[in-house]
Structures are given as structure tokens and as C-alpha cells.
Write a protein that holds these residues in place. Sequence first.
Motif, mmCIF file in Angstrom:
data_model
loop_
_atom_site.group_PDB
_atom_site.id
_atom_site.type_symbol
_atom_site.label_atom_id
_atom_site.label_comp_id
_atom_site.label_asym_id
_atom_site.label_seq_id
_atom_site.Cartn_x
_atom_site.Cartn_y
_atom_site.Cartn_z
ATOM 1 N N ALA A 254 0.855 -1.198 -0.155
ATOM 2 C CA ALA A 254 0.165 0.071 -0.035
ATOM 3 C C ALA A 254 0.766 1.207 -0.046
ATOM 4 C CB ALA A 254 -0.894 0.023 1.336
ATOM 5 N N ILE A 255 0.829 2.071 -0.913
ATOM 6 C CA ILE A 255 1.535 3.308 -1.165
ATOM 7 C C ILE A 255 0.815 4.507 -0.985
ATOM 8 C CG2 ILE A 255 2.979 4.376 -3.117
ATOM 9 C CD1 ILE A 255 3.486 1.577 -4.146
ATOM 10 N N ASP A 256 1.302 5.690 -0.207
ATOM 11 C CA ASP A 256 1.009 6.815 -0.310
ATOM 12 C C ASP A 256 1.432 7.752 -1.575
ATOM 13 O OD1 ASP A 256 -0.298 6.674 2.367
ATOM 14 O OD2 ASP A 256 1.789 7.021 3.443
ATOM 15 N N LEU A 257 0.364 8.457 -2.077
ATOM 16 C CA LEU A 257 0.883 9.159 -3.268
ATOM 17 C C LEU A 257 1.284 10.674 -2.702
ATOM 18 C CD1 LEU A 257 -2.510 8.768 -5.137
ATOM 19 C CD2 LEU A 257 -0.266 8.055 -5.728
ATOM 20 N N ILE A 258 1.938 11.360 -3.460
ATOM 21 C CA ILE A 258 2.884 12.483 -3.191
ATOM 22 C C ILE A 258 1.990 13.598 -2.782
ATOM 23 C CG2 ILE A 258 4.825 12.050 -4.261
ATOM 24 C CD1 ILE A 258 3.575 14.046 -6.485
ATOM 25 N N GLY A 259 2.348 14.255 -1.567
ATOM 26 C CA GLY A 259 1.280 15.175 -0.754
ATOM 27 C C GLY A 259 0.382 14.676 0.183
ATOM 28 N N PHE A 260 0.313 13.151 0.249
ATOM 29 C CA PHE A 260 -0.649 12.621 1.202
ATOM 30 C C PHE A 260 0.033 11.593 2.114
ATOM 31 C CE2 PHE A 260 -2.806 14.045 -2.551
ATOM 32 C CZ PHE A 260 -3.780 14.842 -1.833
ATOM 33 N N GLY A 261 -0.358 11.197 3.084
ATOM 34 C CA GLY A 261 0.099 10.271 4.216
ATOM 35 C C GLY A 261 1.479 10.704 4.592
ATOM 36 N N ASP A 262 2.241 9.587 4.487
ATOM 37 C CA ASP A 262 3.639 9.797 4.953
ATOM 38 C C ASP A 262 4.478 10.501 3.542
ATOM 39 O OD1 ASP A 262 3.462 8.563 7.408
ATOM 40 O OD2 ASP A 262 4.251 6.546 6.565
ATOM 41 N N ALA A 263 4.046 10.752 2.529
ATOM 42 C CA ALA A 263 4.582 11.375 1.358
ATOM 43 C C ALA A 263 4.066 12.744 1.186
ATOM 44 C CB ALA A 263 4.413 10.542 0.167
ATOM 45 N N ALA A 264 3.486 13.334 2.347
ATOM 46 C CA ALA A 264 2.593 14.530 2.384
ATOM 47 C C ALA A 264 3.773 15.605 2.062
ATOM 48 C CB ALA A 264 2.248 14.909 3.746
ATOM 49 N N ASN A 265 5.022 15.523 2.646
ATOM 50 C CA ASN A 265 6.250 16.491 2.205
ATOM 51 C C ASN A 265 6.592 16.726 0.966
ATOM 52 O OD1 ASN A 265 7.379 14.187 2.497
ATOM 53 N ND2 ASN A 265 9.476 14.923 2.992
ATOM 54 N N LEU A 266 6.207 15.721 -0.040
ATOM 55 C CA LEU A 266 6.587 15.708 -1.358
ATOM 56 C C LEU A 266 5.627 16.224 -2.265
ATOM 57 C CD1 LEU A 266 8.021 11.880 -1.513
ATOM 58 C CD2 LEU A 266 9.355 13.879 -1.168
ATOM 59 N N GLY A 267 4.558 16.700 -1.708
ATOM 60 C CA GLY A 267 3.517 17.384 -2.701
ATOM 61 C C GLY A 267 4.095 18.718 -2.904
ATOM 62 N N ARG A 268 3.227 19.170 -3.983
ATOM 63 C CA ARG A 268 3.633 20.610 -4.483
ATOM 64 C C ARG A 268 2.599 21.197 -4.993
ATOM 65 N NH1 ARG A 268 5.680 16.483 -8.395
ATOM 66 N NH2 ARG A 268 7.561 16.207 -7.005
ATOM 67 N N ALA A 269 2.722 22.516 -5.227
ATOM 68 C CA ALA A 269 1.697 23.453 -5.938
ATOM 69 C C ALA A 269 1.390 22.895 -7.188
ATOM 70 C CB ALA A 269 1.988 24.731 -5.683
ATOM 71 N N GLY A 270 0.044 22.731 -7.811
ATOM 72 C CA GLY A 270 -0.387 22.775 -8.920
ATOM 73 C C GLY A 270 0.163 21.324 -9.499
ATOM 74 N N GLN A 271 0.318 20.141 -8.446
ATOM 75 C CA GLN A 271 0.642 19.001 -9.035
ATOM 76 C C GLN A 271 -0.161 18.244 -9.822
ATOM 77 O OE1 GLN A 271 1.669 17.079 -5.300
ATOM 78 N NE2 GLN A 271 -0.234 15.694 -5.262
ATOM 79 N N THR A 272 0.173 17.614 -10.846
ATOM 80 C CA THR A 272 -0.705 16.979 -11.863
ATOM 81 C C THR A 272 -0.827 15.431 -11.684
ATOM 82 O OG1 THR A 272 1.056 16.655 -13.381
ATOM 83 C CG2 THR A 272 0.045 18.857 -13.666
ATOM 84 N N VAL A 273 -1.857 14.914 -12.356
ATOM 85 C CA VAL A 273 -1.997 13.410 -12.575
ATOM 86 C C VAL A 273 -0.732 12.822 -12.943
ATOM 87 C CG1 VAL A 273 -3.429 11.595 -13.328
ATOM 88 C CG2 VAL A 273 -4.497 13.619 -12.789
#
Length: 236
Positions: A28-47
Motif C-alpha cells: 500500500a503506497i502513499d501518493l505524493i502530498g498525502f500520508g507519509d509522502a505529504a512533504n513531497l506534494g507540490r503546488a499545482g501537482q498534476t495526475v
Amino acid sequence: MTPLVLVHGFGASRHIWRRVLEDVEALAIDLIGFGDAANLGRAGQTVGEMADALAGTLREAGGGPYRVAAHSMGGKVALLLAAQNPELVSELFLIAPSPPTPEPMDPEGRAKLRAAHGDRDALNAQYHDITRQPIPEQDFAQLVEDGLRARHDAWIAWPDVGSREDISGELDSLKLPITVLFSEDDPAISPDTIRSEVLARFPGARAIPIHGSGHLIPLEKPEAVLSLLQAKEERP
């Protein structure tokens, strides 16, 4: 046995699969910007950016190709992942998926979704609104906590960018088996949207409609997800 990957939907994390993981082995994986990968999220991130990051995680994990089960927003990400990285994905299970075309959502709904970030009361209301079955207290609390810890930029990017994207033109090369599990009672992504914007675009896909669940099928009706995944595992 082909390994299984689980991909969560908007605002959630890998924890949305907790009840499914009690009975199946999966990554089970966390997408960027969410869960434990929250810090990898970025403004305007696309699919596409989410799909690229997911592809990188799967390559690091090794052992593919994978069967990929993806919920809601994760379904749109998984479709693009499979189209762009056919060597990584052998089969897709889309669960109440966001369509590859712009998701029908009125301006008021988008504004309400944006405003829910970081607001415990709004998150509580949001998850009550999109469910039809009671969710165990532990799991509901986890949903809210995941909503609170999601990166603000990534949260806003979904209603403003990702959900509006049309990736359908990039999916023509998809040849793998696709199964779509959805609820006739889903208040978030309607069965009409699933039929017209998902199933109609993949005429070879297998449709599995259920009743009595809202949008959060992995928590509301985990037995439906398990039945789907375990039946596939037991195929000769």
C-alpha cells in the motif's frame, strides 16, 4: 503470484486499505502530498506527476509487473501509470475511480473541498456526507487525521488541477485487463459518471456494481474489494 499494489484516493493515505490488508498481502503506497509522502506534494501537482512518482516507487520496490487496485483519485493516477509504464502494471482494479476526463463537480463543491483542508469539523462532515455505511471509529479518525496532515498545496491541486485534467487521449494504448468496482449509491462519483466516463471508454472492462456503499468502498464494503482481489488471486 503476481504482486498487488494498493493506491488510495484524495485526502486519504495507505491506511484506507487497513481492512483489506487484514486478508490480502499487498504493498500500500502513499501518493505524493498525502500520508507519509505529504512533504513531497507540490503546488499545482498534476495526475502525471503523481503517476511518475508512483512509477518510481514501484521501480524501487522491484518485483513487478503489479496488479494495481486504486480508489477514487488513485484510479485516475493508476490509469496513467499503466499507460505510460506498461511494464509495471499487469492488471487494474479501479474502485469508485475518478474518471480520466474532468470530474463533474460544481464550483460550490470544489470550493467546499478546498476549504476542508486542515479543518477537523469540515473533514468530519465531508466523510459523513460521502459514506452510506458506518465506518469503524478507528478508521474514521484516521481519515480525518490524514486530511489534517496532507500537504496544503497537494490538497488544493486536486480540485483545481488534477480533477479537471483530461488524460483520456493518453490511454489509447491500454491493453491490460481492467475491472471497475463501484457503488450505485455513491454520492461523490455517481454511477452515471462511472458508466459514461469510465466504462464507456474501456469497452472491454469488467463492471462490478454494488449497492449500499458510499464512496469509501475499501472501508464501507471491504468484503466487496476482498472478493474481487481474492478471486483474481485464485485464478489458475
